[in-house]
Design an enzyme around this catalytic site. Structure first.
Site, short mmCIF file in Angstrom:
data_model
loop_
_atom_site.label_atom_id
_atom_site.label_comp_id
_atom_site.label_asym_id
_atom_site.label_seq_id
_atom_site.Cartn_x
_atom_site.Cartn_y
_atom_site.Cartn_z
N PRO A 158 14.51 -13.90 1.11
CA PRO A 158 15.56 -14.50 1.94
C PRO A 158 15.10 -15.76 2.67
O PRO A 158 15.93 -16.54 3.14
CB PRO A 158 15.91 -13.40 2.95
CG PRO A 158 14.83 -12.40 2.89
CD PRO A 158 14.11 -12.56 1.59
N VAL A 203 0.84 -1.20 0.00
CA VAL A 203 0.00 0.00 0.00
C VAL A 203 0.87 1.25 0.00
O VAL A 203 0.36 2.36 0.07
CB VAL A 203 -0.98 -0.01 1.20
CG1 VAL A 203 -1.98 -1.15 1.05
CG2 VAL A 203 -0.24 -0.15 2.54
N CYS A 250 -20.54 5.97 2.89
CA CYS A 250 -21.15 6.10 1.55
C CYS A 250 -20.15 5.78 0.43
O CYS A 250 -20.54 5.69 -0.73
CB CYS A 250 -21.76 7.48 1.36
SG CYS A 250 -20.55 8.81 1.13
N HIS A 266 -4.00 -4.45 -3.01
CA HIS A 266 -4.51 -4.24 -1.65
C HIS A 266 -4.75 -2.76 -1.35
O HIS A 266 -4.80 -2.35 -0.20
CB HIS A 266 -3.58 -4.88 -0.62
CG HIS A 266 -3.62 -6.38 -0.67
ND1 HIS A 266 -2.68 -7.19 -0.08
CD2 HIS A 266 -4.52 -7.24 -1.25
CE1 HIS A 266 -2.98 -8.47 -0.29
NE2 HIS A 266 -4.08 -8.52 -1.01
N CYS A 311 -15.07 7.48 2.06
CA CYS A 311 -15.97 7.43 3.20
C CYS A 311 -16.27 5.97 3.55
O CYS A 311 -16.56 5.15 2.67
CB CYS A 311 -17.27 8.17 2.87
SG CYS A 311 -18.45 8.06 4.23
N ALA A 319 15.54 -8.27 -1.44
CA ALA A 319 15.15 -7.51 -2.64
C ALA A 319 16.21 -6.47 -3.01
O ALA A 319 16.58 -6.33 -4.18
CB ALA A 319 13.80 -6.83 -2.40
#
Ligand code: OAD
Length: 250
Positions: free
Chosen positions: A221, A101, A128, A117, A125, A238
């Site tokens: 790893p 994210v 709504c 994700h 909201c 990485a």
């Protein structure tokens, strides 16, 4: 197995789909989900905070955790792994699908096809569903409770635009990811970086690449739940392995 084997697979590939997870950003200083959390949040399990039930029970508590994570991500930088993937796009057709994210792929110069994700930097909201675009306050110190902003349309509590446990993935992102994986052909590569392979449906995506005939390469790893189905496994981080892989391509 070695970086050289992974490089050989990449040399023959036209298309590369990268599936990244929390380990991709670990060396930037963003804790993975299975690591102990730090400071104020140490005693809280993310899998219990990142749920619709936690939000229903106590929005200011969950909002404070996300505000802390927004501040944390803003203050860190992409690592050499993110940068290596951006460099790989100069020689290959690279598509990035991330469970993360954060925005570290983008800040390293990559285009991201899908944040399956969701994103820490998009809000809507909780009642709504209307998108919330106003700036969001990020406290300089972690706090245990923080009132979420109020929806301008219905006065409901604004929530983070991330996928919580038990929620559906954003349909457009999910479908675009599946299409990218299905479009791989023999000789293409699916690079799976820094994911435990525990959370579905993301964890099922390497199998789609494999079914399409692509070579699946894991960079992690540690052993993961998908290690066994990968064609090539490189046991490394990485930020060290991806630059080595891109350098090995010449
Ligand atoms: P996890 O926290 O489950 O797993 C992180 C993985 O990264 C593990 O397999 C580690 O071995 C690996 N790892 C750690 N450090 C690394 C490094 N420096 N380089 C490469 N790999 C490293 O993270 P995810 O698999 O992304 O979902 O988690 C999947 C989903 O579960 C998340 O997107 C989130 C979470 O709960 C939702 O919030 C819906």
């Amino acid at each position: 197995m070695s970086v050289e084997q992974a490089a050989a697979a990449l040399r023959g590939a036209q298309q590369v789909v990268v599936l990244s997870g929390a380990g991709m950003s670990a060396e930037s200083g963003v804790p993975t989900f299975r690591e102990a959390q730090s400071g104020l949040w140490e005693e809280f399990d993310p899998s219990r905070l990142a749920t619709p039930e936690a939000w229903q029970a106590d929005p200011p508590f969950v909002w404070a955790w996300y505000a802390w994570r927004v501040g944390l991500v803003r203050d860190v930088e992409p690592n050499d792994g993110h940068r290596a993937l951006a460099a790989l796009a100069r020689t290959h057709d690279v598509t990035i699908v991330t469970q993360n994210v954060d925005d570290l792929h983008e800040r390293a110069g990559s285009e991201v096809l899908a944040h399956i994700h969701g994103s820490l930097f998009e809000y809507r909201c909780g009642d709504c569903g209307v998108r919330y675009d106003a700036p969001v306050e990020v406290p300089s110190e972690p706090v245990e409770r923080l009132d979420p902003p109020t929806c301008q349309a219905c006065a409901g509590d604004v929530r983070p635009g991330v996928v919580w446990f038990g929620e559906d993935l954003p349909m457009d992102d999910f479908q675009a990811s599946v299409e990218a994986l299905e479009s791989l052909t023999k000789g293409d590569v699916c690079l799976v970086v820094g994911t435990s392979g525990i959370v579905y449906p993301a964890a099922g995506m390497p199998a789609i690449a494999r079914g399409a005939g692509a070579t699946v390469v894991e960079i992690n790893p540690h052993e993961s739940d998908i290690s066994d189905m990968c064609d090539i496994v490189v046991r490394g981080s990485a930020a060290t392995t991806l630059p080595a892989l891109v350098a090995a391509l010449g």
